[in-house]
Structures are given as structure tokens and as C-alpha cells.
Write a protein that holds these residues in place. Structure first.
Motif, PDB file in Angstrom:
ATOM      1  N   ASP A   1      -1.527  26.577  20.464  1.00  8.98           N
ATOM      2  CA  ASP A   1      -2.904  26.797  20.959  1.00  8.98           C
ATOM      3  C   ASP A   1      -2.978  28.084  21.767  1.00  8.98           C
ATOM      4  N   ILE A   2      -1.918  28.316  22.550  1.00  9.55           N
ATOM      5  CA  ILE A   2      -1.905  29.545  23.352  1.00  9.55           C
ATOM      6  C   ILE A   2      -1.830  30.756  22.420  1.00  9.55           C
ATOM      7  N   VAL A   3      -0.930  30.694  21.450  1.00  9.00           N
ATOM      8  CA  VAL A   3      -0.768  31.828  20.527  1.00  9.00           C
ATOM      9  C   VAL A   3      -2.058  32.040  19.726  1.00  9.00           C
ATOM     10  N   ALA A   4      -2.715  30.925  19.355  1.00  9.39           N
ATOM     11  CA  ALA A   4      -3.934  31.031  18.546  1.00  9.39           C
ATOM     12  C   ALA A   4      -5.039  31.782  19.293  1.00  9.39           C
ATOM     13  N   ARG A   5      -4.980  31.774  20.596  1.00  8.93           N
ATOM     14  CA  ARG A   5      -6.014  32.496  21.355  1.00  8.93           C
ATOM     15  C   ARG A   5      -5.728  33.991  21.417  1.00  8.93           C
ATOM     16  N   LYS A   6      -4.643  34.390  20.818  1.00  9.36           N
ATOM     17  CA  LYS A   6      -4.246  35.801  20.740  1.00  9.36           C
ATOM     18  C   LYS A   6      -4.302  36.488  22.108  1.00  9.36           C
ATOM     19  N   PRO A   7      -3.604  35.918  23.098  1.00  4.32           N
ATOM     20  CA  PRO A   7      -3.642  36.563  24.413  1.00  4.32           C
ATOM     21  C   PRO A   7      -3.003  37.942  24.376  1.00  4.32           C
ATOM     22  N   ALA A   8      -3.556  38.855  25.145  1.00  2.00           N
ATOM     23  CA  ALA A   8      -2.993  40.201  25.214  1.00  2.00           C
ATOM     24  C   ALA A   8      -1.737  40.192  26.064  1.00  2.00           C
ATOM     25  N   ALA A   9      -1.624  39.231  26.956  1.00  2.00           N
ATOM     26  CA  ALA A   9      -0.428  39.064  27.781  1.00  2.00           C
ATOM     27  C   ALA A   9      -0.506  37.686  28.425  1.00  2.00           C
ATOM     28  N   LEU A  10       0.650  37.238  28.920  1.00  2.00           N
ATOM     29  CA  LEU A  10       0.699  35.957  29.631  1.00  2.00           C
ATOM     30  C   LEU A  10       1.258  36.197  31.025  1.00  2.00           C
ATOM     31  N   ILE A  11       0.724  35.464  31.995  1.00  2.00           N
ATOM     32  CA  ILE A  11       1.343  35.460  33.318  1.00  2.00           C
ATOM     33  C   ILE A  11       1.662  34.002  33.641  1.00  2.00           C
ATOM     34  N   LEU A  12       2.926  33.737  33.932  1.00  2.00           N
ATOM     35  CA  LEU A  12       3.331  32.373  34.252  1.00  2.00           C
ATOM     36  C   LEU A  12       3.282  32.220  35.762  1.00  2.00           C
ATOM     37  N   SER A  13       2.539  31.228  36.231  1.00  2.00           N
ATOM     38  CA  SER A  13       2.303  31.108  37.676  1.00  2.00           C
ATOM     39  C   SER A  13       3.475  30.455  38.391  1.00  2.00           C
ATOM     40  N   GLY A  14       3.370  30.371  39.693  1.00  2.00           N
ATOM     41  CA  GLY A  14       4.311  29.584  40.483  1.00  2.00           C
ATOM     42  C   GLY A  14       4.002  28.109  40.313  1.00  2.00           C
TER      43      GLY A  14
ATOM     44  N   ASP B   1      -0.713  27.931  34.113  1.00  2.00           N
ATOM     45  CA  ASP B   1      -0.665  27.324  35.454  1.00  2.00           C
ATOM     46  C   ASP B   1       0.416  26.241  35.517  1.00  2.00           C
ATOM     47  N   PHE B   2       1.429  26.482  36.325  1.00  2.00           N
ATOM     48  CA  PHE B   2       2.475  25.479  36.529  1.00  2.00           C
ATOM     49  C   PHE B   2       2.203  24.628  37.768  1.00  2.00           C
ATOM     50  N   GLY B   3       0.933  24.516  38.146  1.00  2.00           N
ATOM     51  CA  GLY B   3       0.590  23.705  39.322  1.00  2.00           C
ATOM     52  C   GLY B   3       0.510  24.551  40.574  1.00  2.00           C
ATOM     53  N   ALA B   4       0.268  25.830  40.416  1.00  2.00           N
ATOM     54  CA  ALA B   4       0.186  26.717  41.577  1.00  2.00           C
ATOM     55  C   ALA B   4      -1.094  26.441  42.349  1.00  2.00           C
TER      56      ALA B   4
END
Ligand code: XMP
Length: 536
Positions: A54-67, A23-26
Motif C-alpha cells: 500500500d505504501i509503495v502503491a502511493r508512489k511516495p517520493a521519499a519515506l521518513i521513519l519516525s521515532g 509513524d512508529f507511535g511517535a
């Protein structure tokens, strides 16, 4: 800070591939997560300030970068660490997130000569694009930007443009990095959900495996882990959220759950009776204790007009009444050597948390009675299995749990009840007036077959306003009643419902004829935003 749904709640679906929305403040970061869940892949929101490891440690299947509201090229603008883009995780950037990817990988972001806002024509430039596969060459997308990508990073294919953004989307399928300038998460982008699913299924190679059924299994396990062998009580409001929360906890801990219904005197006509009747099936058989607390609540509210003050008083009174219930339950079973009553189950849902200011940098819109309205000295540990869900997801879980339609499709009613639907001081007389008007509205909307079409219809008494009217040749000086029928998917946004004129007319006639003190009925025609659903 993390997504409030995770703040003190462990993973809702730890065993399922998770897409993290950064979340970039969307304004509607959670809407993106919800769209991903609609594609049957679990998703949660994390703040952009979360460290990469921390993000990598959660082993996300994908990332979506918000507005977000910043300009990607300005000093201090939140960026994306290039390491995150090199971690082999599929990434989709939306609007600001798209620009942040560009900045991080050596492309160029600049101010456009003309701001694009609203519906914008988009042209596909590549016939073999993964992101825009099976979409028309020309489509409309929802834009909101004054900066644009003027040059894509090396190795990226530009796949779409608009009149004022030559690089409106790009992709690098080898690196599995994608980006679009527009907002595919909003309904105003007709192929938005297709773009998101193309990313998830074909760009990131994920499979649609997550359903609300998974929520049930996961939550039942989490509740068992949290509650151990202790006992719990659940505040039942009669709404769908607390009924679903109760049914989940009942499934996890059986008869160690007692449901408590507090009659605070702020309920609608006959509501307590209806709740008692509906409860038998809704709770999966948990015990129900009905507590009378009308005098107590009304006395505490006496002389109070400020809506936030009312909410705080009601939130505090709820907890004090639950403590009373706790003491009674303990006293009743004192001879049975049972574990302590330590937990309080609440049907808190995601929008309650967001509006109470629980998000990262989120403004407090109102203190929902079960979140920001709670007193500081609360001794219960909270169990809130629905914290990450929207109302329609809660309904799906309720149906999955076998709750009757009567409960699952009950229109939402706020925990503080009519207390926040009287503008001005809350008194017994004013409550009776509002109850009478509200009962007419509910009866007429039901008779017109509009119950499912309308999300909810708050009826509001403007107790501090009087105006002159004429009735039976005599002057009146009464109060207005406001009708606030809305349509919505999840209460985060809403539109006013176009109730047929003949229904409105009947409601108006009946209220002004049958309810003393009311000489005017007015209709609220404001969407949310800028209005909220409730008045208060
Ligand atoms: P607003 O007025 O914020 O309402 O647009 C959004 C939804 O939330 C309900 N609401 C509440 N529900 N406790 C609740 O359980 C509360 O304090 C509360 N305040 C608002 C409102 O009825 C609508 O469905």
C-alpha cells in the motif's frame, strides 16, 4: 489505520511528490510531516502497520521513519520490512526509525550504558556527508533514547557520534538510505531543519515546489468533486479556520454555499456583532444566516459541570441548529427547484483531530466540538478542506485567498466558546461575569500592542471556587479569574506568555474593581504539555 487527515479525505495534493512519514507511535509524527511541508514538499503520516504494497502503491517520493516508544530488538517490536528499503525509495530514519533500519539491514541495536535525553553534543565524522552538509563539525541535537546502534549495516558510512552513541547517524548515498539517532524535527535541534532539507533536496533529489497555493487549487477541485451540484452550509464560528474553509468552498461552489452563524450565548462580549461585520469580506460574498439559539444551548447545559459532557452537548446542539438552518434554507427556496442542502462545511484542523483521539493509538485529550463531539445520527456529509493543516498553515492559505488580516490573525477561540471556560455549571449570570472580565483582558492586551505576540489568552472563571477577600473595608467571598496567555506556533505545544507586569497589574485592578463577584485574578504559568491551553 491511516493518518486521520486521510481517513475520509482524499489526497490533499495528489499531483505533488509526497513524502510519507511512517509513524512508529511517535508523539509528534505530524510535526515531521509539517517540517517537510515547511521545506515546500507535500507530506502526510501513515501508520507503521500499513502494508508495504500500500505504501509503495502511493508512489511516495521519499519515506521518513519516525521515532517510537519500542525497543527495536524486543520481540513484537514494530519493524520495517526490508522490501521497503529495497524498493528504491529514499528513506530517512529518525530515532527508533534509525534503529529499525539498522535491524532490517543487518546492523546491531543494543541498550546503551547511559540513556541520552535532551540537548546532547554531536560530532560529525565525515566531511563529505550529504545529510550533515554545511553544518558545523560540533553541534547540539535533541536526544531521547536508551537504545543505540552499536554497528551500522554493511555499506553504510557512520557520519556522526555522541558521547554515548558511537553510531549516532549513518548514510548510504547510493541506496539513498539515511538515519539519525536524534530528533531533527524539534526546535531544540538547531540544525534539525537543515538535516531534513539536506535529505529531501540532496539525498532524495526533491525540489521545493509545494506551497499553500497548491492547497487552494487542489482543495477547490476536491470540493467540486465531492459536492457535485448539491448545496452546502458552513458553520461559521468567527475564527480563522471556519472563515478559510468557507472561503475555499465559496470559491468551489459559489452561491450554493450558505454560511450559518449560531449565537449559542457562549460568545464573548460583542463577538456576534464583530463577526457579522467582518463576514462580508471574509466569505467572498457567501450568504450569511444568523441563528439565535442561546436559550436552547443554555437549557441543555443546565446542571452540567463535566467538561466532556458539556462538549458533547454543545457538539450535538450545533448539529441540531445546523439542521434547523438547513430546513429554513430549503423552505425559503422551495419554489426554485434547487439541489438539496446535503453538506456541512467545517473548519476542522489537524490538531482538533489528534486531540479528539483520531490518530493511530492517540489518546483522547478532549472531544473537539467539531470532531469527537458530533452526534452519531448526523445526516450531513462533512466537507473539511483543512483537515491536514496546522493553524499557521491555515493562516497562510487565508492570506493567499485574500482574507483580511482582521480575520486571518484573529486569535483562536474554541467552538464551544465560554462554555468550556467556566469551571463548573454554565449559567447566564456566570457567562455575563466571564464576558465582562474577558472584555477587559482583551482591551488591555490590545492597548498594550500584544495581540500578535500572544497566541491567545483564555480567561477562565473558576465558578466552583470561592475565597475570602476584602474590598472597601468589607469582606468579600468571590470567585477567581484565571488569565492564561500563551505563545505558540500551532497550539500543539505552547508556553505561557511573559506579559509585562504593568499590563497584568492593570488587568487585575480593572477586573477586581469593575466585575462584581471577582475578588482575585491569577496567572497560569504552565506550558503545554503538561497543561492544555484551555482549562475546562
Ligand atoms: P488545548 O486546550 O487543547 O487547545 O491546548 C488547543 C487549541 O484548540 C482550541 N480548542 C478548540 N477549538 N473547538 C475548537 O474549534 C474545540 O472544541 C476546541 N477546544 C480547544 C484552543 O482554544 C486552542 O487554540
Amino acid at each position: 489505520m491511516t493518518d486521520p487527515s486521510r481517513a475520509d479525505n482524499p489526497d490533499i495534493a495528489a499531483d505533488f511528490p509526497t513524502v510519507l512519514v511512517v509513524d512508529f507511535g511517535a508523539q509528534y509524527a505530524q510535526l515531521i510531516a509539517r517540517r517537510v511541508r515547511e521545506a515546500h514538499i507535500y507530506s502526510e503520516v501513515v501508520a507503521h502497520s500499513t502494508p508495504v504494497q500500500d505504501i509503495v502503491a502511493r508512489k511516495p517520493a521519499a519515506l521518513i521513519l519516525s521515532g517510537g516508544p519500542s525497543s527495536a530488538y524486543e520481540d513484537g517490536a514494530p519493524g520495517i520490512d526490508p522490501d521497503l528499503l529495497e524498493a528504491g525509495i529514499p528513506v530517512l530514519g529518525l530515532c527508533y526509525g534509525f534503529q529499525a533500519i539498522t535491524q532490517a539491514l543487518g546492523g546491531t541495536v543494543a541498550r546503551t550504558e547511559r540513556r541520552e535525553y535532551g540537548s546532547t553534543p554531536l560530532t560529525s565524522l565525515a566531511t563529505d556527508s550529504v545529510l550533515l552538509a554545511d553544518q558545523p563539525a560540533d553541534q547540539t541535537v535533541w536526544m531521547s533514547h536508551s537504545d543505540a546502534v552499536s554497528q551500522a549495516p554493511e555499506g553504510f558510512t557512520v557520519i556522526a557520534s555522541t558521547p554515548h552513541a558511537s553510531v549516532a547517524a549513518f548514510e548510504n548515498t547510493e541506496k539513498k538510505i539515511f538515519g539519525v539517532q536524534w530528533h531533527p524535527e524539534v526546535k531544540h535541534t538547531p540544525f534539525g531543519q537543515d538535516t531534513i532539507t539536506n535529505f529531501l533536496y540532496h539525498g532524495a533529489g526533491l525540489r521545493p515546489e509545494w506551497t499553500t497555493n497548491n492547497v487552494i487549487d487542489e482543495q477547490v477541485q476536491l470540493i467540486k468533486d465531492q459536492v457535485g451540484d448539491a448545496r452546502a452550509i458552513c458553520g461559521l464560528s468567527g475564527g480563522v479556520d471556519s472563515a478559510v474553509a468557507a472561503a475555499l468552498v465559496q470559491r468551489a461552489i459559489g452561491d450554493r454555499l450558505t454560511c450559518v452563524y449560531v449565537n449559542h450565548g457562549l460568545m464573548r462580549h460583542d463577538e456576534s456583532v464583530e463577526i457579522e461585520r467582518a463576514f462580508g469580506t471574509a466569505s467572498g460574498g457567501a450568504r450569511l444566516v444568523m441563528l439565535e439559539a442561546e436559550g436552547d444551548f443554555l437549557q441543555a447545559l443546565s446542571g452540567v459541570s463535566d467538561p466532556e459532557a458539556k462538549r458533547k452537548i454543545i457538539g450535538e446542539k450545533f448539529i441540531r441548529t445546523f439542521e434547523r438552518a438547513q430546513a429554513e434554507i430549503v423552505a425559503e427556496t422551495a419554489d426554485q427547484d434547487l439541489p438539496p442542502v446535503k453538506f456541512l462545511v467545517q473548519g476542522t484542523v489537524y490538531p482538533d483531530i489528534v486531540e479528539s483521539g483520531g490518530g493511530d493509538g492517540t489518546a483522547v485529550i478532549k472531544s473537539h466540538h467539531n470532531v469527537g463531539g458530533l452526534p452519531d445520527d448526523i445526516e450531513f456529509e462533512l466537507v473539511e478542506p483543512l483537515r491536514a493543516l496546522f493553524k499557521d498553515e491555515v493562516r497562510a492559505v487565508g492570506t493567499e485567498l485574500g482574507l483580511p488580516d482582521e480575520i486571518v490573525w484573529r486569535q483562536p477561540f474554541p467552538g464551544p466558546g465560554l462554555g468550556i471556560r467556566i469551571i463548573g455549571e454554565v449559567t447566564k449570570e456566570r457567562l455575563d461575569t466571564l464576558r465582562a472580565a474577558d472584555a477587559i483582558v482583551r482591551a488591555e492586551l490590545t492597548a498594550a500592542g500584544l495581540d500578535r505576540e500572544i497566541w491567545q489568552c483564555p480567561v477562565v472563571l473558576l465558578a466552583d471556587v470561592r475565597s475570602v477577600g476584602v474590598q472597601g473595608d468589607a469582606r468579600t467571598y468571590g470567585h477567581p479569574i484565571v488569565l492564561r496567555p500563551v505563545v505558540s506556533d500551532d497550539a500543539m505545544t505552547a508556553d505561557w506568555a511573559k506579559v509585562p507586569y504593568d499590563v497584568l497589574s492593570k488587568i487585575s485592578n480593572r477586573i477586581t474593581n469593575e466585575v462584581d463577584e471577582i475578588n482575585r485574578v491569577v496567572l497560569d504559568v504552565t506550558s503545554k504539555p503538561p497543561g492544555t491551553i484551555e482549562w475546562e
